[in-house]
Design an enzyme around this catalytic site. Structure first.
Site, PDB file in Angstrom:
ATOM      1  N   ARG A 153       0.882  -1.188   0.000  1.00 30.12           N
ATOM      2  CA  ARG A 153       0.000   0.000   0.000  1.00 30.12           C
ATOM      3  C   ARG A 153       0.916   1.233   0.000  1.00 30.12           C
ATOM      4  O   ARG A 153       1.946   1.228   0.677  1.00 30.12           O
ATOM      5  CB  ARG A 153      -0.933   0.010   1.234  1.00 30.12           C
ATOM      6  CG  ARG A 153      -2.053  -1.042   1.152  1.00 30.12           C
ATOM      7  CD  ARG A 153      -3.068  -0.863   2.264  1.00 30.12           C
ATOM      8  NE  ARG A 153      -3.927   0.286   2.050  1.00 30.12           N
ATOM      9  CZ  ARG A 153      -4.802   0.736   2.960  1.00 30.12           C
ATOM     10  NH1 ARG A 153      -4.913   0.138   4.139  1.00 30.12           N
ATOM     11  NH2 ARG A 153      -5.568   1.767   2.701  1.00 30.12           N
ATOM     12  N   ASP A 201      -1.497   8.599   8.537  1.00 28.32           N
ATOM     13  CA  ASP A 201      -0.840   7.536   7.765  1.00 28.32           C
ATOM     14  C   ASP A 201       0.572   7.935   7.365  1.00 28.32           C
ATOM     15  O   ASP A 201       1.425   7.087   7.148  1.00 28.32           O
ATOM     16  CB  ASP A 201      -1.665   7.201   6.531  1.00 28.32           C
ATOM     17  CG  ASP A 201      -2.930   6.497   6.970  1.00 28.32           C
ATOM     18  OD1 ASP A 201      -3.886   7.198   7.342  1.00 28.32           O
ATOM     19  OD2 ASP A 201      -2.925   5.260   7.000  1.00 28.32           O
ATOM     20  N   LYS A 239      -7.139   9.405   6.589  1.00 27.77           N
ATOM     21  CA  LYS A 239      -8.290   8.922   5.830  1.00 27.77           C
ATOM     22  C   LYS A 239      -9.033  10.053   5.129  1.00 27.77           C
ATOM     23  O   LYS A 239      -9.212  11.124   5.704  1.00 27.77           O
ATOM     24  CB  LYS A 239      -9.210   8.169   6.806  1.00 27.77           C
ATOM     25  CG  LYS A 239     -10.432   7.522   6.221  1.00 27.77           C
ATOM     26  CD  LYS A 239     -10.156   6.654   5.021  1.00 27.77           C
ATOM     27  CE  LYS A 239      -9.121   5.578   5.260  1.00 27.77           C
ATOM     28  NZ  LYS A 239      -8.693   4.917   3.994  1.00 27.77           N
TER      29      LYS A 239
HETATM   30  O1  MRU Z   1      -7.216   2.770   4.779  1.00 26.91           O
HETATM   31  P1  MRU Z   1      -6.926   2.572   6.241  1.00 26.91           P
HETATM   32  O2  MRU Z   1      -8.082   2.031   6.997  1.00 26.91           O
HETATM   33  O3  MRU Z   1      -5.643   1.789   6.448  1.00 26.91           O
HETATM   34  O4  MRU Z   1      -6.667   4.042   6.764  1.00 26.91           O
HETATM   35  C1  MRU Z   1      -6.418   4.195   8.131  1.00 26.91           C
HETATM   36  C2  MRU Z   1      -6.377   5.597   8.559  1.00 26.91           C
HETATM   37  O5  MRU Z   1      -6.460   6.522   7.791  1.00 26.91           O
HETATM   38  C3  MRU Z   1      -6.138   5.815  10.026  1.00 26.91           C
HETATM   39  O6  MRU Z   1      -6.784   6.958  10.466  1.00 26.91           O
HETATM   40  C4  MRU Z   1      -4.629   5.996  10.227  1.00 26.91           C
HETATM   41  O7  MRU Z   1      -3.924   4.908   9.690  1.00 26.91           O
HETATM   42  C5  MRU Z   1      -4.270   6.145  11.624  1.00 26.91           C
HETATM   43  S1  MRU Z   1      -4.145   4.579  12.365  1.00 26.91           S
HETATM   44  C6  MRU Z   1      -3.593   4.635  13.934  1.00 26.91           C
END
Ligand code: MRU
Length: 365
Positions: free
Chosen positions: A87, A238, A249
C-alpha cells in the site's frame, strides 16, 4: 485489545483478525507466506498505519521462510520490496520493512547473516516492533490525554484505535489516556465512507470498552460543530511530512477546515514511525486510489448507475497550519513543526543508537 495480530512461532503463521467482517463476525485469517500478507494488507483484513507496519514486519519473517538455495538473499530482497509496496500511503509499511533490512544488514556485518541464523533475528525484531508500538501508543495517549478536558466530546474520523495499531490506538489512545486520567470523555465518530472504519470499527472498539460513542454521517460534521457538540477533534495519520502536513483517511482535511471555522482544537496523534522526514511536505505524499467497487456498492447491492465513474481516493492531506498539535510518544509537538519533528526524531534516533551500543557491549560486538 492486543491479540488481533498474533504470530505463531511454532507454526510460522500470522493470525490476523479480519477487520473486513467486523462488527458482525470476529474471525481470523491465517497468513503463511508473502502473498498471503500482501493480500491481507491490500484487501484491508488489517489496516491502519502502525498495524500495517507490524504486519509487514511479521511478513518479512514469512518471506525469509519462503526463500531457498544459494539465491535466497536475492529472493528475500524481492519479497521485501513487494511487501514494502503493498500500500502506498502509510509510511509505517516502508519504515517496518526498512527496519527489518537494517537488522539483516547488522546480522551480516556481525557474521550472522546466513538464512538459518536470520530467522530468530527477524522474529525477535518483529515481536519487538509490535511491543514497542503498544508502548508508543500508551505513552502518546498519556501526553495527548492532557490536551483533553473533563466533559469533552471528541470527534474522530476513521479508526485510529487498537485495531489500527498493535494495541491501544493513537487517536483512541489519547481518548483512553484522558479517561485513565479520570476525565469524562464522550466520542462522536464519523462513519468514514466508503470502508466505514468509523461506523464499524471505532464504534465497535469503544462500545466494547464502555466508552460512550455516537456514530454520525460524514456530512453531519458541520452541523454537529455548529451546535457546540464537539470540543476537540483527534485523528490518526498515515504519513506526516517533515513540515507537519498529515495524510489521513479521506475526509480528514474537511473535518480540519470545519474545526478551524468553529475554533475547535484539531490534533493529530501518531507514533514517530508515521513521520516521514524524507518527504518535505504533503504534496509529496502518494495518495492511494482504491477499487471503484468500494464506492459503487455496499456489500452486494449497487448504489451508483452502471457506467458512471467514481473517485475513490483513500486519503487526503491536512496542511500543518490547521493542526493544533501533533501528539507523539515524545510529547505534543507544537508549530513550527519542521523543527519540532526534527528534534523528536533526533532524540529517538540517539536513544536507539545508545540502546544498540549497550546491546553490542553486552555481546562484545
Ligand atoms: O485505509 P486505512 O483504513 O488503512 O486508513 C487508516 C487511517 O487513515 C487511520 O486513520 C490511520 O492509519 C491512523 S491509524 C492509527
Amino acid at each position: 485489545m492486543e491479540d488481533h495480530i498474533r504470530f505463531d512461532r511454532q507454526d510460522l503463521a500470522l493470525h490476523l483478525l479480519d477487520q473486513r467482517v467486523l462488527p458482525e463476525q470476529e474471525a481470523d485469517i491465517v497468513c503463511r507466506n508473502t502473498d498471503d500478507v500482501i493480500y491481507a494488507l491490500q484487501t484491508m483484513v488489517v489496516r491502519g498505519a502502525p498495524a500495517i507496519g507490524v504486519t509487514a514486519a511479521w511478513g518479512c519473517a514469512l518471506a525469509l521462510n519462503e526463500t531457498s538455495g544459494p539465491e535466497w538473499a536475492t529472493q528475500l530482497e524481492e519479497l521485501l520490496d513487494r511487501l514494502a509496496h503493498a500500500r502506498p500511503t502509510a509510511v509505517n509499511l516502508r519504515w517496518a520493512v526498512d527496519r527489518m533490512r537494517k537488522c539483516w544488514w547488522k546480522a551480516m556485518n556481525n557474521g550472522g547473516g546466513d538464512r538459518q541464523a536470520l530467522m530468530p533475528i527477524f522474529l525477535d525484531e518483529a515481536a519487538k516492533m509490535q511491543a514497542e508500538d503498544v508502548e508508543a501508543c500508551k505513552t502518546l495517549g498519556r501526553f495527548g490525554g492532557e490536551c483533553l478536558q473533563d466533559g469533552d466530546c471528541v470527534l474522530t474520523h476513521c479508526n485510529a484505535g487498537a485495531l489500527a495499531t498493535a494495541g491501544y490506538g493513537t487517536a483512541l489512545g489519547v481518548i483512553r489516556g484522558a479517561i485513565e486520567q479520570g476525565k469524562r470523555i464522550t466520542v462522536i465518530v464519523d462513519e468514514t465512507r466508503p470502508f466505514l472504519q468509523g461506523a464499524r470499527l471505532t464504534a465497535w472498539e469503544l462500545h466494547k470498552d464502555n466508552i460512550p460513542v455516537t456514530v454520525a454521517c460524514d456530512n453531519a460534521c458541520a452541523l454537529l460543530m455548529s451546535k457546540g457538540l464537539v470540543q476537540r477533534v483527534v485523528v490518526g495519520a498515515d504519513r506526516i511530512a517533515a513540515n507537519g502536513d498529515a495524510a489521513n483517511k479521506i475526509g480528514t482535511f474537511g473535518v480540519a477546515l470545519l474545526a478551524k471555522h468553529f475554533n475547535i482544537p484539531f490534533y493529530v496523534a501518531a507514533p514517530l514511525s508515521t513521520i516521514d522526514p524524507t518527504t518535505p511536505d504533503g504534496s509529496g505524499i502518494p495518495i492511494e486510489q482504491r477499487p471503484e467497487r468500494e464506492v459503487t456498492h455496499v456489500g452486494n447491492p449497487r448504489l451508483t448507475p452502471e457506467g458512471v465513474p467514481v473517485y475513490n481516493f483513500a486519503f487526503d492531506v491536512t496542511p500543518a497550519e490547521l493542526i493544533s498539535g501533533i501528539i507523539t510518544e515524545k510529547g505534543v509537538l507544537q508549530p513550527p513543526y519542521g523543527l519540532a519533528i526534527w528534534a523528536a526524531l533526533n532524540e529517538a534516533s540517539a536513544a536507539s543508537e545508545a540502546e544498540d551500543t549497550a546491546a553490542n557491549g553486552k555481546t562484545g560486538r
